[in-house]
Design a protein around this motif. Sequence first.
Motif, PDB file in Angstrom:
ATOM      1  N   MET A   1       0.850  -1.171   0.000  1.00 39.69           N
ATOM      2  CA  MET A   1       0.000   0.000   0.000  1.00 39.69           C
ATOM      3  C   MET A   1       0.890   1.226   0.000  1.00 39.69           C
ATOM      4  O   MET A   1       1.993   1.210   0.498  1.00 39.69           O
ATOM      5  CB  MET A   1      -0.904   0.011   1.224  1.00 39.69           C
ATOM      6  CG  MET A   1      -1.719  -1.254   1.422  1.00 39.69           C
ATOM      7  SD  MET A   1      -3.434  -1.227   1.008  1.00 39.69           S
ATOM      8  CE  MET A   1      -4.079   0.242   1.598  1.00 39.69           C
ATOM      9  N   ASN A   2       0.374   2.286  -0.491  1.00 40.84           N
ATOM     10  CA  ASN A   2       1.128   3.526  -0.492  1.00 40.84           C
ATOM     11  C   ASN A   2       1.155   4.105   0.909  1.00 40.84           C
ATOM     12  O   ASN A   2       0.184   4.021   1.657  1.00 40.84           O
ATOM     13  CB  ASN A   2       0.498   4.535  -1.451  1.00 40.84           C
ATOM     14  CG  ASN A   2       0.653   4.122  -2.897  1.00 40.84           C
ATOM     15  OD1 ASN A   2       1.530   3.337  -3.216  1.00 40.84           O
ATOM     16  ND2 ASN A   2      -0.202   4.651  -3.756  1.00 40.84           N
ATOM     17  N   THR A   3       2.279   4.732   1.266  1.00 40.47           N
ATOM     18  CA  THR A   3       2.384   5.294   2.610  1.00 40.47           C
ATOM     19  C   THR A   3       1.617   6.598   2.731  1.00 40.47           C
ATOM     20  O   THR A   3       1.274   7.012   3.816  1.00 40.47           O
ATOM     21  CB  THR A   3       3.865   5.536   2.958  1.00 40.47           C
ATOM     22  OG1 THR A   3       4.444   6.379   1.948  1.00 40.47           O
ATOM     23  CG2 THR A   3       4.617   4.223   3.054  1.00 40.47           C
ATOM     24  N   GLY A   4       1.317   7.237   1.633  1.00 39.19           N
ATOM     25  CA  GLY A   4       0.589   8.499   1.678  1.00 39.19           C
ATOM     26  C   GLY A   4      -0.898   8.315   1.896  1.00 39.19           C
ATOM     27  O   GLY A   4      -1.628   9.278   2.056  1.00 39.19           O
ATOM     28  N   GLY A   5      -1.401   7.096   1.908  1.00 42.14           N
ATOM     29  CA  GLY A   5      -2.824   6.856   2.126  1.00 42.14           C
ATOM     30  C   GLY A   5      -3.668   7.131   0.903  1.00 42.14           C
ATOM     31  O   GLY A   5      -4.859   7.370   1.000  1.00 42.14           O
ATOM     32  N   THR A   6      -3.067   7.148  -0.293  1.00 40.43           N
ATOM     33  CA  THR A   6      -3.816   7.453  -1.506  1.00 40.43           C
ATOM     34  C   THR A   6      -4.490   6.227  -2.094  1.00 40.43           C
ATOM     35  O   THR A   6      -5.226   6.344  -3.045  1.00 40.43           O
ATOM     36  CB  THR A   6      -2.883   8.067  -2.571  1.00 40.43           C
ATOM     37  OG1 THR A   6      -1.834   7.141  -2.851  1.00 40.43           O
ATOM     38  CG2 THR A   6      -2.302   9.377  -2.078  1.00 40.43           C
ATOM     39  N   GLY A   7      -4.245   5.064  -1.548  1.00 41.70           N
ATOM     40  CA  GLY A   7      -4.874   3.845  -2.054  1.00 41.70           C
ATOM     41  C   GLY A   7      -3.842   2.839  -2.489  1.00 41.70           C
ATOM     42  O   GLY A   7      -2.639   3.068  -2.386  1.00 41.70           O
ATOM     43  N   PRO A   8      -4.295   1.714  -2.986  1.00 46.64           N
ATOM     44  CA  PRO A   8      -3.360   0.642  -3.362  1.00 46.64           C
ATOM     45  C   PRO A   8      -2.582   0.998  -4.626  1.00 46.64           C
ATOM     46  O   PRO A   8      -3.068   1.724  -5.492  1.00 46.64           O
ATOM     47  CB  PRO A   8      -4.262  -0.554  -3.589  1.00 46.64           C
ATOM     48  CG  PRO A   8      -5.594   0.019  -3.889  1.00 46.64           C
ATOM     49  CD  PRO A   8      -5.683   1.315  -3.144  1.00 46.64           C
ATOM     50  N   SER A   9      -1.392   0.456  -4.731  1.00 44.17           N
ATOM     51  CA  SER A   9      -0.590   0.677  -5.936  1.00 44.17           C
ATOM     52  C   SER A   9      -1.078  -0.243  -7.045  1.00 44.17           C
ATOM     53  O   SER A   9      -1.746  -1.253  -6.806  1.00 44.17           O
ATOM     54  CB  SER A   9       0.888   0.420  -5.640  1.00 44.17           C
ATOM     55  OG  SER A   9       1.092  -0.947  -5.381  1.00 44.17           O
ATOM     56  N   ILE A  10      -0.717   0.102  -8.264  1.00 46.43           N
ATOM     57  CA  ILE A  10      -1.159  -0.667  -9.422  1.00 46.43           C
ATOM     58  C   ILE A  10      -0.540  -2.071  -9.409  1.00 46.43           C
ATOM     59  O   ILE A  10      -1.143  -3.023  -9.891  1.00 46.43           O
ATOM     60  CB  ILE A  10      -0.839   0.088 -10.734  1.00 46.43           C
ATOM     61  CG1 ILE A  10      -1.522  -0.564 -11.937  1.00 46.43           C
ATOM     62  CG2 ILE A  10       0.653   0.169 -10.958  1.00 46.43           C
ATOM     63  CD1 ILE A  10      -3.003  -0.403 -11.947  1.00 46.43           C
ATOM     64  N   VAL A  11       0.649  -2.203  -8.822  1.00 42.18           N
ATOM     65  CA  VAL A  11       1.301  -3.508  -8.763  1.00 42.18           C
ATOM     66  C   VAL A  11       0.495  -4.472  -7.893  1.00 42.18           C
ATOM     67  O   VAL A  11       0.293  -5.638  -8.255  1.00 42.18           O
ATOM     68  CB  VAL A  11       2.749  -3.357  -8.230  1.00 42.18           C
ATOM     69  CG1 VAL A  11       3.384  -4.712  -8.026  1.00 42.18           C
ATOM     70  CG2 VAL A  11       3.574  -2.500  -9.167  1.00 42.18           C
ATOM     71  N   LEU A  12      -0.001  -3.994  -6.756  1.00 42.68           N
ATOM     72  CA  LEU A  12      -0.801  -4.855  -5.880  1.00 42.68           C
ATOM     73  C   LEU A  12      -2.141  -5.220  -6.519  1.00 42.68           C
ATOM     74  O   LEU A  12      -2.616  -6.343  -6.384  1.00 42.68           O
ATOM     75  CB  LEU A  12      -1.013  -4.183  -4.523  1.00 42.68           C
ATOM     76  CG  LEU A  12       0.240  -4.045  -3.663  1.00 42.68           C
ATOM     77  CD1 LEU A  12      -0.072  -3.258  -2.396  1.00 42.68           C
ATOM     78  CD2 LEU A  12       0.785  -5.402  -3.309  1.00 42.68           C
ATOM     79  N   VAL A  13      -2.739  -4.276  -7.217  1.00 38.04           N
ATOM     80  CA  VAL A  13      -4.002  -4.561  -7.902  1.00 38.04           C
ATOM     81  C   VAL A  13      -3.783  -5.596  -9.003  1.00 38.04           C
ATOM     82  O   VAL A  13      -4.590  -6.528  -9.167  1.00 38.04           O
ATOM     83  CB  VAL A  13      -4.616  -3.261  -8.460  1.00 38.04           C
ATOM     84  CG1 VAL A  13      -5.816  -3.548  -9.328  1.00 38.04           C
ATOM     85  CG2 VAL A  13      -4.990  -2.317  -7.327  1.00 38.04           C
ATOM     86  N   LEU A  14      -2.687  -5.461  -9.749  1.00 35.81           N
ATOM     87  CA  LEU A  14      -2.374  -6.459 -10.773  1.00 35.81           C
ATOM     88  C   LEU A  14      -2.072  -7.819 -10.156  1.00 35.81           C
ATOM     89  O   LEU A  14      -2.444  -8.862 -10.717  1.00 35.81           O
ATOM     90  CB  LEU A  14      -1.195  -6.000 -11.625  1.00 35.81           C
ATOM     91  CG  LEU A  14      -1.488  -4.894 -12.634  1.00 35.81           C
ATOM     92  CD1 LEU A  14      -0.216  -4.435 -13.321  1.00 35.81           C
ATOM     93  CD2 LEU A  14      -2.517  -5.358 -13.651  1.00 35.81           C
ATOM     94  N   ALA A  15      -1.416  -7.828  -8.994  1.00 34.48           N
ATOM     95  CA  ALA A  15      -1.134  -9.097  -8.314  1.00 34.48           C
ATOM     96  C   ALA A  15      -2.430  -9.790  -7.916  1.00 34.48           C
ATOM     97  O   ALA A  15      -2.560 -11.022  -8.056  1.00 34.48           O
ATOM     98  CB  ALA A  15      -0.255  -8.863  -7.091  1.00 34.48           C
ATOM     99  N   VAL A  16      -3.404  -9.026  -7.431  1.00 36.74           N
ATOM    100  CA  VAL A  16      -4.713  -9.609  -7.087  1.00 36.74           C
ATOM    101  C   VAL A  16      -5.359 -10.195  -8.337  1.00 36.74           C
ATOM    102  O   VAL A  16      -5.875 -11.317  -8.317  1.00 36.74           O
ATOM    103  CB  VAL A  16      -5.633  -8.553  -6.441  1.00 36.74           C
ATOM    104  CG1 VAL A  16      -7.057  -9.051  -6.345  1.00 36.74           C
ATOM    105  CG2 VAL A  16      -5.127  -8.161  -5.076  1.00 36.74           C
ATOM    106  N   GLY A  17      -5.323  -9.474  -9.436  1.00 42.19           N
ATOM    107  CA  GLY A  17      -5.921  -9.960 -10.676  1.00 42.19           C
ATOM    108  C   GLY A  17      -5.261 -11.217 -11.194  1.00 42.19           C
ATOM    109  O   GLY A  17      -5.932 -12.157 -11.628  1.00 42.19           O
ATOM    110  N   VAL A  18      -3.933 -11.255 -11.154  1.00 40.52           N
ATOM    111  CA  VAL A  18      -3.211 -12.432 -11.642  1.00 40.52           C
ATOM    112  C   VAL A  18      -3.484 -13.643 -10.751  1.00 40.52           C
ATOM    113  O   VAL A  18      -3.741 -14.746 -11.240  1.00 40.52           O
ATOM    114  CB  VAL A  18      -1.692 -12.131 -11.735  1.00 40.52           C
ATOM    115  CG1 VAL A  18      -0.895 -13.400 -11.941  1.00 40.52           C
ATOM    116  CG2 VAL A  18      -1.427 -11.148 -12.859  1.00 40.52           C
ATOM    117  N   LEU A  19      -3.438 -13.441  -9.427  1.00 34.39           N
ATOM    118  CA  LEU A  19      -3.695 -14.555  -8.509  1.00 34.39           C
ATOM    119  C   LEU A  19      -5.116 -15.091  -8.669  1.00 34.39           C
ATOM    120  O   LEU A  19      -5.335 -16.307  -8.731  1.00 34.39           O
ATOM    121  CB  LEU A  19      -3.451 -14.126  -7.065  1.00 34.39           C
ATOM    122  CG  LEU A  19      -1.995 -13.967  -6.635  1.00 34.39           C
ATOM    123  CD1 LEU A  19      -1.915 -13.339  -5.253  1.00 34.39           C
ATOM    124  CD2 LEU A  19      -1.293 -15.305  -6.642  1.00 34.39           C
TER     125      LEU A  19
END
Length: 160
Positions: A1-19
Amino acid sequence: MNTGGTGPSIVLVLAVGVLAGTGVTLLLERSLTRILLGVILLGNGVNLLILLGGRSGGAPVVGTGPPGDFSDPLPQAMVLTAIVITFGLTAFLAAVAYRSWYLSGDDEVPDDLEDRQIVQLAERNEIASRDLGGEGPGDDPEQVDPGPAHRRLRRAGGEQ
């Protein structure tokens, strides 16, 4: 997650999609080993998705900072519960796959008679008729492969 609290990064979202995508693809296979791997991957993808739904921040311990800066503890608790459930389901599927391999030497799930009937009807482009029941043994026109049942009846009749 981003430390600024702006939401999840695109890498984590792609990891969820791939898994999740890989897990669902493996769940649709006929081999119990691949189904087991699909359950594991899908469970990990869902766990990561639940974690991404939470707010990032500091440790949710009272007295360590202002409550507005704490991370959300609910998704973390839900993921811990989901990990235990996924582990139990994985252990059960591993036992089923091992038992199937031990008894038959293969872990592939066999076709049902109904599956074969649907395939034959689809090849002939027909619609299945309604099963009214009440037929005697060997008289059921909906049965695709009644051969083994006849053999069992002959064996049972010859032994008596």
